[in-house]
Design a protein around this motif. Sequence first.
Motif, PDB file in Angstrom:
ATOM      1  N   LEU A   1     -66.450  51.887 -54.163  1.00 46.80           N
ATOM      2  CA  LEU A   1     -66.648  50.965 -53.043  1.00 46.80           C
ATOM      3  C   LEU A   1     -66.302  51.557 -51.679  1.00 46.80           C
ATOM      4  CD1 LEU A   1     -65.179  47.808 -54.764  1.00 46.80           C
ATOM      5  CD2 LEU A   1     -67.541  48.092 -54.035  1.00 46.80           C
ATOM      6  N   GLU A   2     -65.605  52.677 -51.660  1.00 48.08           N
ATOM      7  CA  GLU A   2     -65.086  53.223 -50.408  1.00 48.08           C
ATOM      8  C   GLU A   2     -66.162  53.477 -49.359  1.00 48.08           C
ATOM      9  OE1 GLU A   2     -62.155  53.522 -49.393  1.00 48.08           O
ATOM     10  OE2 GLU A   2     -60.808  53.563 -51.111  1.00 48.08           O
ATOM     11  N   ARG A   3     -67.375  53.771 -49.786  1.00 44.84           N
ATOM     12  CA  ARG A   3     -68.407  54.129 -48.804  1.00 44.84           C
ATOM     13  C   ARG A   3     -69.268  52.942 -48.371  1.00 44.84           C
ATOM     14  NH1 ARG A   3     -73.573  55.346 -50.971  1.00 44.84           N
ATOM     15  NH2 ARG A   3     -73.723  55.175 -53.254  1.00 44.84           N
ATOM     16  N   PHE A   4     -68.805  51.710 -48.643  1.00 42.17           N
ATOM     17  CA  PHE A   4     -69.581  50.527 -48.269  1.00 42.17           C
ATOM     18  C   PHE A   4     -68.753  49.634 -47.334  1.00 42.17           C
ATOM     19  CE2 PHE A   4     -71.281  51.792 -52.441  1.00 42.17           C
ATOM     20  CZ  PHE A   4     -72.614  51.998 -52.089  1.00 42.17           C
TER      21      PHE A   4
ATOM     22  N   THR B   1     -80.569  40.831 -48.552  1.00 45.31           N
ATOM     23  CA  THR B   1     -79.316  41.211 -47.896  1.00 45.31           C
ATOM     24  C   THR B   1     -79.429  42.533 -47.149  1.00 45.31           C
ATOM     25  OG1 THR B   1     -78.449  42.469 -49.779  1.00 45.31           O
ATOM     26  CG2 THR B   1     -78.053  40.090 -49.758  1.00 45.31           C
ATOM     27  N   GLY B   2     -80.303  43.408 -47.625  1.00 44.59           N
ATOM     28  CA  GLY B   2     -80.371  44.746 -47.044  1.00 44.59           C
ATOM     29  C   GLY B   2     -79.315  45.686 -47.593  1.00 44.59           C
ATOM     30  N   TYR B   3     -78.517  45.219 -48.551  1.00 46.93           N
ATOM     31  CA  TYR B   3     -77.449  46.036 -49.133  1.00 46.93           C
ATOM     32  C   TYR B   3     -77.874  46.599 -50.489  1.00 46.93           C
ATOM     33  CZ  TYR B   3     -74.620  43.646 -45.571  1.00 46.93           C
ATOM     34  OH  TYR B   3     -74.115  43.145 -44.389  1.00 46.93           O
ATOM     35  N   MET B   4     -79.051  47.163 -50.537  1.00 47.65           N
ATOM     36  CA  MET B   4     -79.603  47.654 -51.805  1.00 47.65           C
ATOM     37  C   MET B   4     -78.752  48.766 -52.412  1.00 47.65           C
ATOM     38  SD  MET B   4     -82.291  45.938 -52.666  1.00 47.65           S
ATOM     39  CE  MET B   4     -83.062  47.050 -53.829  1.00 47.65           C
ATOM     40  N   ASP B   5     -78.224  49.671 -51.585  1.00 51.42           N
ATOM     41  CA  ASP B   5     -77.414  50.782 -52.106  1.00 51.42           C
ATOM     42  C   ASP B   5     -76.173  50.266 -52.809  1.00 51.42           C
ATOM     43  OD1 ASP B   5     -79.223  52.601 -51.177  1.00 51.42           O
ATOM     44  OD2 ASP B   5     -78.051  53.209 -49.417  1.00 51.42           O
ATOM     45  N   LEU B   6     -75.532  49.264 -52.231  1.00 48.65           N
ATOM     46  CA  LEU B   6     -74.333  48.696 -52.838  1.00 48.65           C
ATOM     47  C   LEU B   6     -74.670  48.043 -54.167  1.00 48.65           C
ATOM     48  CD1 LEU B   6     -71.390  47.787 -52.891  1.00 48.65           C
ATOM     49  CD2 LEU B   6     -72.021  45.861 -51.406  1.00 48.65           C
TER      50      LEU B   6
ATOM     51  N   ILE C   1     -65.826  46.562 -48.054  1.00 44.89           N
ATOM     52  CA  ILE C   1     -64.378  46.774 -47.878  1.00 44.89           C
ATOM     53  C   ILE C   1     -63.915  46.415 -46.469  1.00 44.89           C
ATOM     54  CG2 ILE C   1     -64.335  48.567 -49.661  1.00 44.89           C
ATOM     55  CD1 ILE C   1     -64.145  50.648 -47.421  1.00 44.89           C
ATOM     56  N   GLY C   2     -64.852  46.329 -45.519  1.00 44.06           N
ATOM     57  CA  GLY C   2     -64.493  45.949 -44.157  1.00 44.06           C
ATOM     58  C   GLY C   2     -64.743  44.490 -43.851  1.00 44.06           C
TER      59      GLY C   2
END
Length: 672
Positions: free
Chosen positions: A565-568, A495-500, A572-573
């Motif tokens: 979650l606010e910084r992802f 996914t490339g969303y490793m930080d999340l 959230i978008g």
Amino acid sequence: MAPRKNFRNQAKKEVKPAAVVNKNGVKAEATVAASGGGFSSTKIFTWFMVLALLGVWSSVAVVWFDLVDYDNVIERAKEFRFNFSEVLQGKLSAYDADGDGDFDVEDAKVLLGLKERPVSVLLREAKEESAVKEPDAVPTPPDDDVDGSQNTDVESEIQAAVPLPPISDGFIPDDSRDEATHPYEDENNAIDMKGELVEKAQPQQTVEESKQYNDQPGSLETKETENAEEQPKDKLKEKAKKKKPKLLNKFEKTIKTEIDAAEKLRKKGKVEEAVRAFETLVLQYPQSPRCRYGKALAEDGLAEKMLSNDMLQKAIGTYKEASELPNATPDLIKATLKKRAERQQFLGRMRGALATLEKLVQIFPEDVALKNDLGVAHLLIGDNKSAKRVYEEVLATAPSDGFAKVHYGFILKSENKIAESIPFLRDGLESGDPGTDDGRFYFHLGDALQRMGDDSAYKWYERGHQRGHFASVWQRSLYNVDGLKAQPWWTPKDTGYMDLVKTLERNWRIIRDEAQSVMDKTTGLFVPEEENLREKGEWGQFTLWQQGKKAGESCRSVPKTCGLLERFPEAIGCKRGQIKFSVMQPGTHVWPHTGPTNCRLRMHLGLVIPKTGCKIRCTNDTRAWEEGKVLIFDDSFEHEVWQDADSYRLIFIVDVWHPELTQYQRQTLSPI
């Protein structure tokens, strides 16, 4: 206007006495050139007079007054290989734009794009063009039948089902307060009548609706190659019995040439000129329904070209005017009001469209197609009860009508009358009637069969896939972007969303504790699943984000979770997903189902997972959750859930944008 007139008079006075001198001057010029001599004052004067004779003095003066750039005209002459002397002398009558018999300043302005051609000239040319046919030219079928002869497009305009008209992708519907969003989207038993495959990365809809049955016996493609003698007699009789739409009344047949000329402009895409031409005709013949209808069609085309809702609203008003004029033919009334209803739907004026269709049905009570359209209009405002009544009336008089059958079966299934819905959906699809070849009908028939334990569901899914409605038998979402990577299970690295993923897994206990603190039924935060996906059991959900927006004040109850979650923005978008807690009690089974879109991936973070009894299948691969770990899958693929443990299962669901979507697509895709 006065300076130009005075300037022209002045130019004529100065050119007139130069005629004799100019003639001698040309000879003198030749002599000087031959001798190789220099320029004297007499020779300069001679050159001046030559230029005056050729009209350059006029062009210089025109340029001085900033009326038109004749240099540009000469450049255009080079481009189109005009004769230069003709350009300078105004003899290009073939390019006479204003109809005054010569090529002058006004014509040059038109040539340069500084001025539009008069409507009278456009109409005259269109008349001439429509009157003369090239012997070898292949005639193109017109969109509308101006003279009342047989025409496929008018027929389809009258008979086709209402679901939304084709408009360019950039056309933005109004956001009217009470009708911009369809009420059925928020109702448990309502039907989603939106078009399928609505969001494409690069729209490539090259297959016309009329070709969708070409792989079946007796298709349009086959019929075109058959000789009349080879066609079955019943087919020939059917053709002979087809009613020809009549759009012209008795008087309008006497002005047919003028109507044809204006229509020619519209069909050629010259919609601005067509609007002006029809406005002229309406002023001249205010009681002509066909002229008014032509004006509405031209305004409609201009609205699409301008992407203007205001212009489209004007066209809607003109359609109404045309339908209410005396002496309008029945076929024109039918075509006009159907167009009006389609455009009202497009603008989100669903109740207005419903009123228009109700009027149509009152005028033409025997027209089954109009009743079918009326049923769709009821569905579009979420009035399933009225739609059901309409389709029952249709099937009482036309029991084999496939369009009514699939919609009636659709309504029955939304009422959870699974077994009753199957024969209507199946028979309607097998009829092949226009409007039945829709992914939603294949989707719901297959789903109904699955719930009845009938494996023939996959036969219908396969057929839906072959018809182009599903990406595959497994991946059956209807709101898709083409070309996205498709696989049922994903790893965090994919996914490339490793930080999340790392943030969720490192803080899973904080998330769990906040969820457990609000699970008490007295809080009312967890509500039963509302999509009718359960065969049995209890399944509650507490939503934090929906369609890229916070769900009310929900984050006040779980502030730490929301803060994480606010910084992802990928989560959230995500306008096509949700972020929510999901609690499932023992003894729960969720039917095999698919999500609505391929534009998202779904993350499941295990919070409270019984040791055995809880599992999830996606396609033919079944897995289990682990506490503190994230499972990622594409829910546009078929998946199914079992909860056979002896205690509740609690997970945290986070939907994220498909990683291959561009930033522009994420911003512009419609919410789901």
